[in-house]
Motif scaffolding. Structure first.
Motif, short mmCIF file in Angstrom:
data_model
loop_
_atom_site.label_atom_id
_atom_site.label_comp_id
_atom_site.label_asym_id
_atom_site.label_seq_id
_atom_site.Cartn_x
_atom_site.Cartn_y
_atom_site.Cartn_z
N PRO A 56 0.82 -1.20 0.00
CA PRO A 56 0.00 0.00 0.00
C PRO A 56 0.86 1.26 0.00
N GLY A 57 0.44 2.24 -0.78
CA GLY A 57 1.14 3.50 -0.84
C GLY A 57 2.31 3.54 -1.81
N THR A 58 2.55 2.46 -2.54
CA THR A 58 3.65 2.45 -3.52
C THR A 58 3.36 3.48 -4.63
N PRO A 59 4.27 4.40 -4.89
CA PRO A 59 4.05 5.37 -5.96
C PRO A 59 3.89 4.66 -7.31
N LEU A 60 2.89 5.07 -8.07
CA LEU A 60 2.61 4.47 -9.38
C LEU A 60 2.65 5.55 -10.45
N ASN A 61 3.56 5.40 -11.41
CA ASN A 61 3.66 6.30 -12.55
C ASN A 61 2.97 5.64 -13.73
N ASP A 62 1.87 6.18 -14.16
CA ASP A 62 1.04 5.54 -15.17
C ASP A 62 1.27 6.20 -16.53
N TYR A 63 1.70 5.39 -17.51
CA TYR A 63 1.96 5.88 -18.87
C TYR A 63 1.11 5.10 -19.87
N PRO A 64 -0.20 5.30 -19.87
CA PRO A 64 -1.05 4.55 -20.82
C PRO A 64 -0.73 4.91 -22.26
N GLY A 65 -0.65 3.87 -23.10
CA GLY A 65 -0.37 4.08 -24.50
C GLY A 65 1.07 4.40 -24.82
N LYS A 66 1.94 4.38 -23.81
CA LYS A 66 3.37 4.66 -24.02
C LYS A 66 4.16 3.36 -23.93
N LEU A 67 5.39 3.42 -24.43
CA LEU A 67 6.26 2.23 -24.46
C LEU A 67 7.46 2.47 -23.56
N LEU A 68 7.64 1.60 -22.57
CA LEU A 68 8.81 1.65 -21.70
C LEU A 68 9.87 0.71 -22.26
N CYS A 69 11.08 1.22 -22.41
CA CYS A 69 12.19 0.37 -22.88
C CYS A 69 13.46 0.81 -22.19
N PRO A 70 14.48 -0.04 -22.17
CA PRO A 70 15.75 0.35 -21.54
C PRO A 70 16.34 1.58 -22.24
N GLY A 71 17.15 2.32 -21.49
CA GLY A 71 17.79 3.51 -22.05
C GLY A 71 18.68 3.16 -23.23
N PHE A 72 18.78 4.09 -24.18
CA PHE A 72 19.62 3.87 -25.35
C PHE A 72 21.10 3.99 -24.97
N VAL A 73 21.92 3.25 -25.71
CA VAL A 73 23.37 3.22 -25.49
C VAL A 73 24.05 3.73 -26.76
N ASP A 74 24.86 4.76 -26.63
CA ASP A 74 25.62 5.33 -27.75
C ASP A 74 27.07 4.90 -27.59
N THR A 75 27.55 4.05 -28.49
CA THR A 75 28.87 3.44 -28.31
C THR A 75 30.03 4.25 -28.88
N HIS A 76 29.70 5.39 -29.55
CA HIS A 76 30.79 6.21 -30.10
C HIS A 76 30.30 7.63 -30.34
N ILE A 77 30.87 8.58 -29.55
CA ILE A 77 30.44 9.97 -29.65
C ILE A 77 31.55 10.87 -29.11
N HIS A 78 31.66 12.09 -29.64
CA HIS A 78 32.68 13.05 -29.23
C HIS A 78 32.01 14.25 -28.56
N TYR A 79 32.11 14.36 -27.24
CA TYR A 79 31.42 15.49 -26.60
C TYR A 79 32.04 16.84 -26.96
N PRO A 80 33.37 16.95 -27.21
CA PRO A 80 33.91 18.26 -27.57
C PRO A 80 33.40 18.79 -28.91
#
Length: 438
Positions: A56-80
Motif C-alpha cells: 500500500p502507498g507504492t508510488p505508481l507512474n502511469d503511462y497509458p499508450g506509451k512504451l517503456l524500454c531500456p535507455g539507449f546506449v551510444d557506443t561512439h560519440i565526441h562530446y567536444p
C-alpha cells in the motif's frame, strides 16, 4: 528502501535476435508494470499480476499508450564536437583539419569543457541516451570536467583523454610518455568511481606513433578493467595513409593488434573498409564495432557491412558519432542504419535495431551485467517512448498491425520528440514537458 512502479507497454531484449529464434530474443508486455527499488529493477511483468502485490502507498507512474524500454546506449560519440555539429562540406581528413582540431583546442579550459559537457549530457538525456562511450580531447581537463558533470548526474558513462602525438596541431599533441602519465592519473582518479569507467583513447592510428600505441597497450595491461576506444577504417584515404605510416603492419587493424589493443572491452568505430583478415581478427579477439551510419553518410565514408559482422559473430553497437553525425538521437540513427543496410542488400529489422540500441550496445561495451534490459537487479535506466509525439507519428502508429510495424514506425518517424521521459536509476532526469528535471 524505496519502491516505485511504472505502468505502460514494456519492451526489452534478452538476447540478440540473430542468435536465437526471434520470439526468444525479447519480451513484450502490453500493459506491463516495471518495479524499481533503490534505483534497480526489482520485477517486470503484466500489470494485472503485479499490481495486487504492491505494498500500500507504492508510488505508481502511469503511462497509458506509451512504451517503456531500456535507455539507449551510444557506443561512439565526441562530446567536444557538440559545438560543431553540422559543419559543412568536407570528408574525414579535411574535416578534422578544418573544423575538429580548432574546436578541440578550446578544451584546455576546464570551465569551457564543463559548460559543453552540461549541454552535451542534456542533449543525450533529451534523446533518450542513458549510457555513452565518449571521446574527450588531448587535454586531461576535458576528461576531468566531463566525469565531474556525469558523476553529479549519476550517469553510467565511459570517457578517455585523446592520445595524439603526431600529425596534429602542436596545441593538440602530447607525447607517448605524457599521454601515458596523464591517462594513468585519470584512470586512478575516475575509473570505477560511481558508474564511471575509463577508456584508453588513441584518436586513430595516423595521429599516434607506434611508441604511443605501445604505451596505450601498457595502460590496458596495467589496468585490466579499462576500455579501449578508437577509430578504424572509416575512410579510404585514411586507410591508404595508415599503410604509408605503418609499412610493417599487415593492415590497419594490425597497427592496434601489434600494440595489444584488441579485446573484449575494445571498441573500434566504423570499420567500413575492412579486409577479410581484419574481420577474422576482430572476431578472434572478441573486439567490438561501433556502427555510426549517420556520420558515415554525412562524411561520405561508405557503408558498414552489418551482415558481415553478424556472420562473424562480432558484437556491434550504434553510435551517433557527434559531431560528424548530425543528431544525438538513437531513433534517427536507427533510421540511418536501416537505409545504409538497404543499400548494402541487408534487411535490418526493427527488432535488431532496438536490440543494437539497448542490450546490444551494452554488450559491446561489456556493460550488459549492469544495463541493457529489465532483468531483476539491473540499473533502472529507461525511457518512456511516446508513439503520439507528432501528428504524423500518431496517425501512422494507430494503423500498425503488428509490433514489428510499430517499432519500425517509431524508428523511421521518431526523434527526440518521441522521448517523453528519461529515467536514470529510477529518477526522472528528463521530461519532455519539464526542462528542469535533471
Amino acid at each position: 528502501m524505496s519502491l516505485e512502479a511504472f505502468r505502460g507497454d514494456i519492451l526489452h531484449f534478452l538476447q540478440d535476435p540473430d542468435s536465437v529464434p526471434l520470439a526468444e530474443s525479447y519480451q513484450y508486455i502490453e500493459d506491463g508494470l516495471l518495479l524499481v527499488e533503490d534505483g534497480r529493477v526489482s520485477a517486470t511483468g503484466p500489470a494485472s499480476a503485479l499490481l495486487p502485490e504492491l505494498p500500500p502507498g507504492t508510488p505508481l507512474n502511469d503511462y497509458p499508450g506509451k512504451l517503456l524500454c531500456p535507455g539507449f546506449v551510444d557506443t561512439h560519440i565526441h562530446y567536444p564536437q557538440t559545438k560543431m555539429v553540422a559543419a559543412y562540406g568536407e570528408q574525414l581528413l579535411q574535416w578534422l583539419e578544418t573544423y575538429t582540431f580548432p574546436t578541440e583546442a578550446e578544451f584546455a579550459d576546464r570551465a569551457h569543457a564543463a559548460a559543453i559537457a552540461e549541454r552535451f549530457l542534456d542533449e543525450l538525456l533529451r534523446c533518450g541516451t542513458t549510457t555513452a562511450q565518449v571521446f574527450g580531447t588531448v587535454h586531461p581537463e576535458s576528461v576531468d570536467a566531463f566525469f565531474a558533470v556525469a558523476e553529479q548526474r549519476n550517469l553510467r558513462m565511459i570517457c578517455g583523454k585523446v592520445l595524439m602525438d603526431r600529425n596534429a596541431p602542436e596545441a593538440l599533441t602530447d607525447t607517448a610518455e605524457s599521454g601515458y602519465q596523464q591517462s594513468r592519473e585519470l584512470i586512478e582518479r575516475w575509473h570505477g568511481k560511481g558508474r564511471l569507467r575509463y577508456a584508453v583513447t588513441p584518436r586513430f592510428a595516423p595521429t599516434s606513433t607506434p611508441e604511443q600505441l605501445e604505451q596505450a597497450g601498457r595502460l590496458l595491461r596495467e589496468h585490466p578493467g579499462v576500455h579501449l576506444h578508437t577509430h578504424l577504417s572509416e575512410n579510404r584515404d585514411e586507410v591508404a595513409w595508415v599503410r604509408e605510416l605503418f609499412p610493417d603492419c599487415a593492415h590497419y587493424l594490425d597497427t592496434y593488434d601489434q600494440a595489444g589493443l584488441l579485446g573484449r572491452r575494445s571498441v573500434f568505430a566504423h570499420g567500413i573498409h575492412l579486409e577479410d583478415a581484419e574481420w577474422q581478427r576482430l572476431a578472434e579477439t572478441e573486439s567490438n564495432i561501433a556502427f555510426c551510419p549517420g556520420s558515415n553518410l554525412f562524411l561520405g565514408s561508405g557503408l558498414f557491412k552489418l551482415q558481415r559482422a553478424v556472420q562473424q559473430g562480432i558484437r556491434v553497437g550504434l553510435g551517433t558519432d557527434i559531431g560528424a553525425g548530425h543528431t544525438f538521437s538513437i531513433l534517427e540513427t536507427m533510421a540511418d542504419a536501416y537505409k545504409t543496410q538497404q543499400l548494402s542488400g541487408y534487411k535490418l529489422t526493427p527488432f535488431k535495431a532496438f536490440y543494437l540500441a539497448t542490450l546490444g550496445g551494452a554488450s559491446s561495451l561489456d556493460c550488459q551485467q549492469h544495463i541493457g534490459n529489465f532483468e531483476a537487479g539491473k540499473e533502472a535506466d529507461f525511457l518512456v517512448l511516446d508513439p503520439a509525439a507528432t501528428p504524423m507519428l500518431a496517425f501512422r502508429y494507430q494503423h500498425c498491425a503488428s509490433l514489428l510495424e510499430k517499432l519500425f514506425v517509431l524508428a523511421m518517424l521518431g526523434d527526440d520528440r518521441a522521448i517523453l521521459a528519461t529515467y536514470i536509476a529510477g529518477h526522472c532526469a528528463h521530461h519532455r514537458d519539464d526542462t528542469d528535471t535533471h
